[in-house]
Write an enzyme that holds these catalytic residues in place. Structure first.
Site, mmCIF file in Angstrom:
data_model
loop_
_atom_site.group_PDB
_atom_site.id
_atom_site.type_symbol
_atom_site.label_atom_id
_atom_site.label_comp_id
_atom_site.label_asym_id
_atom_site.label_seq_id
_atom_site.Cartn_x
_atom_site.Cartn_y
_atom_site.Cartn_z
ATOM 1 N N TRP A 1 0.880 -1.261 -0.111
ATOM 2 C CA TRP A 1 0.026 -0.347 0.141
ATOM 3 C C TRP A 1 0.891 1.145 0.156
ATOM 4 C CZ3 TRP A 1 1.805 2.457 3.931
ATOM 5 C CH2 TRP A 1 2.464 1.296 5.334
ATOM 6 N N LYS B 1 -2.453 -8.311 -7.627
ATOM 7 C CA LYS B 1 -3.352 -8.676 -6.415
ATOM 8 C C LYS B 1 -2.530 -6.965 -5.481
ATOM 9 C CE LYS B 1 -2.829 -9.527 -2.009
ATOM 10 N NZ LYS B 1 -3.454 -8.735 -1.531
ATOM 11 N N PRO B 2 -3.457 -6.150 -5.498
ATOM 12 C CA PRO B 2 -2.786 -4.852 -4.887
ATOM 13 C C PRO B 2 -2.961 -5.341 -3.101
ATOM 14 C CG PRO B 2 -5.394 -4.319 -6.031
ATOM 15 C CD PRO B 2 -5.080 -5.911 -5.804
ATOM 16 N N ALA B 3 -2.719 -4.190 -2.595
ATOM 17 C CA ALA B 3 -3.213 -3.900 -1.133
ATOM 18 C C ALA B 3 -4.288 -3.465 -0.669
ATOM 19 C CB ALA B 3 -2.149 -3.193 -0.694
ATOM 20 N N GLY C 1 6.908 -6.010 -0.542
ATOM 21 C CA GLY C 1 5.671 -6.121 0.530
ATOM 22 C C GLY C 1 7.064 -6.751 2.276
ATOM 23 N N SER C 2 6.311 -7.496 2.861
ATOM 24 C CA SER C 2 6.879 -7.716 4.351
ATOM 25 C C SER C 2 7.953 -8.598 4.234
ATOM 26 C CB SER C 2 5.651 -6.912 5.189
ATOM 27 O OG SER C 2 5.013 -8.356 5.498
ATOM 28 N N GLU D 1 10.209 -8.571 -3.558
ATOM 29 C CA GLU D 1 11.092 -6.709 -2.691
ATOM 30 C C GLU D 1 10.807 -7.409 -1.304
ATOM 31 O OE1 GLU D 1 12.965 -5.054 -4.516
ATOM 32 O OE2 GLU D 1 12.933 -6.055 -6.480
ATOM 33 N N CYS E 1 10.480 1.390 1.763
ATOM 34 C CA CYS E 1 11.231 0.162 2.118
ATOM 35 C C CYS E 1 13.079 1.170 2.169
ATOM 36 C CB CYS E 1 11.349 -0.724 1.311
ATOM 37 S SG CYS E 1 11.618 -0.421 -0.558
HETATM 38 N N1 NAD Z 1 11.393 -3.580 -1.023
HETATM 39 C C1 NAD Z 1 11.147 -3.280 -2.267
HETATM 40 O O1 NAD Z 1 10.814 -2.788 -3.251
HETATM 41 C C2 NAD Z 1 9.694 -2.832 -1.042
HETATM 42 C C3 NAD Z 1 8.894 -1.298 -1.541
HETATM 43 C C4 NAD Z 1 7.520 -1.170 -1.156
HETATM 44 C C5 NAD Z 1 7.278 -1.564 0.685
HETATM 45 N N2 NAD Z 1 8.225 -2.719 0.616
HETATM 46 C C6 NAD Z 1 7.883 -3.223 1.708
HETATM 47 O O2 NAD Z 1 6.113 -3.702 2.611
HETATM 48 C C7 NAD Z 1 6.518 -3.807 3.870
HETATM 49 C C8 NAD Z 1 5.299 -2.751 3.709
HETATM 50 O O3 NAD Z 1 4.107 -3.143 2.829
HETATM 51 P P1 NAD Z 1 2.709 -4.042 3.937
HETATM 52 O O4 NAD Z 1 2.271 -3.611 5.171
HETATM 53 O O5 NAD Z 1 1.508 -3.694 2.644
HETATM 54 O O6 NAD Z 1 3.445 -5.137 3.386
HETATM 55 P P2 NAD Z 1 2.615 -6.652 3.692
HETATM 56 O O7 NAD Z 1 3.452 -7.684 3.481
HETATM 57 O O8 NAD Z 1 1.420 -6.323 4.980
HETATM 58 O O9 NAD Z 1 1.783 -6.916 2.405
HETATM 59 C C9 NAD Z 1 1.980 -6.596 1.158
HETATM 60 C C10 NAD Z 1 1.254 -7.664 0.259
HETATM 61 O O10 NAD Z 1 0.492 -8.891 1.070
HETATM 62 C C11 NAD Z 1 -0.496 -9.112 0.666
HETATM 63 N N3 NAD Z 1 -0.570 -9.996 2.869
HETATM 64 C C12 NAD Z 1 -0.446 -9.111 3.707
HETATM 65 N N4 NAD Z 1 -0.503 -10.466 4.399
HETATM 66 C C13 NAD Z 1 -1.178 -11.201 4.177
HETATM 67 C C14 NAD Z 1 -0.870 -13.215 3.813
HETATM 68 N N5 NAD Z 1 -0.701 -13.213 5.081
HETATM 69 N N6 NAD Z 1 -0.738 -13.792 3.093
HETATM 70 C C15 NAD Z 1 -0.036 -13.352 1.524
HETATM 71 N N7 NAD Z 1 -0.199 -11.633 1.559
HETATM 72 C C16 NAD Z 1 -0.026 -11.239 2.548
HETATM 73 C C17 NAD Z 1 -1.082 -7.406 1.349
HETATM 74 O O11 NAD Z 1 -2.824 -7.694 1.120
HETATM 75 C C18 NAD Z 1 -0.525 -6.923 -0.013
HETATM 76 O O12 NAD Z 1 -0.830 -6.536 -0.943
HETATM 77 C C19 NAD Z 1 7.210 -3.066 4.624
HETATM 78 O O13 NAD Z 1 8.362 -4.092 5.289
HETATM 79 C C20 NAD Z 1 7.805 -2.519 2.781
HETATM 80 O O14 NAD Z 1 9.598 -2.481 2.836
HETATM 81 C C21 NAD Z 1 9.117 -3.049 -0.276
HETATM 82 N N1 LIG Z 2 10.903 4.222 -2.306
HETATM 83 C C1 LIG Z 2 10.563 2.683 -3.296
HETATM 84 C C2 LIG Z 2 9.642 2.345 -2.513
HETATM 85 C C3 LIG Z 2 9.947 1.443 -1.449
HETATM 86 O O1 LIG Z 2 8.938 1.463 -0.575
HETATM 87 C C4 LIG Z 2 11.168 2.799 -4.742
HETATM 88 O O2 LIG Z 2 11.621 4.190 -4.808
HETATM 89 O O3 LIG Z 2 11.006 1.516 -4.976
#
Ligand code: NAD
Ligand SMILES: N[C@@H](CC=O)C(=O)O
Length: 498
Positions: A165, A189-191, A242-243, A264, A298
């Site tokens: 998100w 599948k978006p958030a 995501g996380s 990622e 991130c």
């Molecule tokens: N490395 C990168 O490029 C990058 C970029 C942006 C965000 N992030 C990371 O994303 C995290 C924040 O985003 P977030 O809170 O949306 O992460 P999240 O892992 O909670 O959710 C990401 C996605 O996974 C889905 N999801 C959540 N729980 C799930 C489950 N149990 N099973 C399957 N899917 C599930 C969510 O609906 C969402 O679409 C941070 O850790 C951040 O560092 C990384």
């Molecule tokens: N800022 C990052 C996203 C991480 O949360 C990017 O540029 O891809």
């Protein structure tokens, strides 16, 4: 609670960009089971609209549609796919103000930042449109008599993408444009917190004549939908942002179908300041690197490591600069930090700050009584942060900055690498020997030296350790969606030079 959907639709130049359906096989789709979920404006708590929670059969129907459409999409010439992607790019650009409005409403980031993300997201579509024409194979000098050897690049198959998100548009385009360019159908599948940016992208993909079944957006209960996507053998690639926690889970769930994985994941970036730096210049850069998207990034500079000789001056300059940041609704002018995504994020941030203070950190600034609403968190500056504290070990994903003093290059290398994460590191120094030494020693996928900005389409974005697998963007980003097929053409007769 009031519903914002009517007012939002009126606020958009093109109300058809605001969709409250899933998008499967070119059709706007309700939930067969009638389940839906409300989406909230994080700044006000008001309901923006609702999304359907699809039933499992409807998710599988998206895979069926993608499977059927794959045959024709992969058969297009590369320049034909390039044209469709460029049309999508043009439409994203033409509708950027509406896309930014939708994003600020559902994500909360300040409108200028949302405009910046639309631009950033669009840039990946153009980049991969161009890259689609450069998926070269190679000729291999043959060791087999009368044979010709080489490789072809072929689309891996249906690609599923699960996105976060915090960057609701760019995290989709950086994946989807690469996959589409490679000839793969896409299921996004978006958030659930930020679905409307994804759905607006789907509307624009349709207008760009990207065929039915090639770009799908499925919505549902996240764990339920993800399980189906991971277990589905026809989905050959899964790209997740995501996380780290959820990344690990998806990796396990994908093992049964041995998917190509791009992950990622989280970051916990160190921001290292050398003794040669002007403390004010470095502190201002650190503020920029920490507070983008209210720290929900991130790449956020979470652990700020400052040489002891300039530590006090740096802290003073950081606090001075931080005090100028304005917190408020992203639609207000001059706002620097919007809300956090939801109340749990605020509670997590508060717990991290409390933990740090209870373990001996000093709270230099950050008075939560000034927060303009329940999802807002005022920027916090902590000094004397140590490796025992949550603020060090966890990705705080909030406007919480922790500063630690160090004495030598060896010490700062050890401190910076003391984390399970390895996404990005920042380095501030003009000493070329120190730059080279630290850059090589830092266990991170990306190191940015004397620059807060480091991302963009030409860049191989990604992390090492538990920050993920693979690279997005850049010259290799499309490879995440391509298979290498080796061929041996034997019995060719005597071919000169074979
Ligand atoms: N490395 C990168 O490029 C990058 C970029 C942006 C965000 N992030 C990371 O994303 C995290 C924040 O985003 P977030 O809170 O949306 O992460 P999240 O892992 O909670 O959710 C990401 C996605 O996974 C889905 N999801 C959540 N729980 C799930 C489950 N149990 N099973 C399957 N899917 C599930 C969510 O609906 C969402 O679409 C941070 O850790 C951040 O560092 C990384
Ligand atoms: N800022 C990052 C996203 C991480 O949360 C990017 O540029 O891809």
């Amino acid at each position: 609670m009031t519903t914002l959907s009517t007012t939002l639709a009126k606020r958009l130049e093109d109300p058809r960009l605001f969709r409250q359906y899933a998008y499967v096989n070119g059709q706007w789709t309700h939930s067969n089971g009638g389940r839906e979920e409300a989406v909230h404006d994080p700044a006000t708590g008001e309901i923006i609209g609702h999304i359907p929670l699809l039933e499992s059969g409807q998710v599988t129907a998206a895979v069926d549609a993608a499977d059927r459409a794959f045959v024709q999409w992969r058969a297009l010439r590369a320049d034909e796919r390039c044209e469709r992607l460029l049309a999508w790019y043009d439409l994203i650009q033409a509708n950027r103000e509406d896309l930014a409005t939708i994003m600020t409403l559902e994500q909360g980031k300040p409108l200028p930042d949302a405009r910046g993300e639309v631009e950033y997201g669009a840039s990946f579509v153009r980049w991969f449109a161009e890259e689609s024409k450069r998926t070269y194979g190679e000729t291999i000098p043959s060791h087999i008599p009368n044979a010709a050897l080489g490789t072809l690049k072929e689309p891996v198959g249906i690609a599923a993408m699960i996105t976060p998100w915090n960057f609701p548009l760019a995290m989709i385009t950086r994946k989807a444009a690469a996959a589409l360019a490679a000839g793969c159908p896409v299921i996004v599948k978006p958030a659930n917190e930020t679905p409307f940016s994804a759905l607006a992208l789907a509307e624009l993909a349709e207008r760009a004549r990207i065929p039915a079944g090639i770009f799908n957006v499925v919505l549902g209960e996240p764990a339920e939908v993800s399980k189906i996507l991971c277990a589905e053998p026809r989905i050959r690639a899964l790209s997740f942002t995501g996380s780290t926690r959820v990344g690990r889970l998806l990796m396990e769930q994908s093992a049964g179908t041995v998917k190509r994985l791009s992950l990622e994941l989280g970051g916990n970036a160190p921001f290292i300041v050398g003794p040669d730096m002007d403390p004010k210049e470095a502190a201002f850069a650190a503020v920029d690197a920490k507070f983008q998207t209210a720290g929900q990034d991130c790449l956020a500079a979470n652990r700020i490591l400052v040489h002891e000789s300039i530590h006090d001056a740096f802290v003073a300059a950081f606090a001075e600069r931080m005090a100028t940041l304005r917190v408020g609704n992203g639609f207000e002018s001059d706002v620097d930090l919007g809300p956090l995504i939801h109340r749990q994020a605020v509670e997590k941030a508060a717990a991290i700050v409390d933990d740090a203070i209870s373990r001996g950190a000093t709270l230099v600034a950050g008075d939560q009584r000034q927060a303009p609403g329940e999802n807002f968190f005022m920027p916090v500056l902590l000094t004397g942060v140590t490796a025992q504290m949550k603020v060090w070990r966890e990705e705080n994903f909030a406007p919480v900055a922790g500063i630690t003093a160090y004495g030598s290059d060896e010490e700062v290398i050890e401190l910076a690498n003391d984390t399970e994460y390895g996404l990005a590191a920042y380095l501030c120094t003009h000493d070329i020997r120190r730059i080279w030494k630290l850059m090589r020693a830092l266990e991170y996928g990306m190191v940015s030296v004397n620059s807060v900005k480091m991302t963009g389409p030409p860049v191989p974005f990604g992390g090492v350790k538990q920050s993920g697998l693979g690279r997005e963007g850049g010259a290799t980003g499309i490879d995440e969606y391509l298979e290498t097929k080796y061929y041996c053409l034997g019995a060719l007769g005597s071919v000169s030079g074979s």
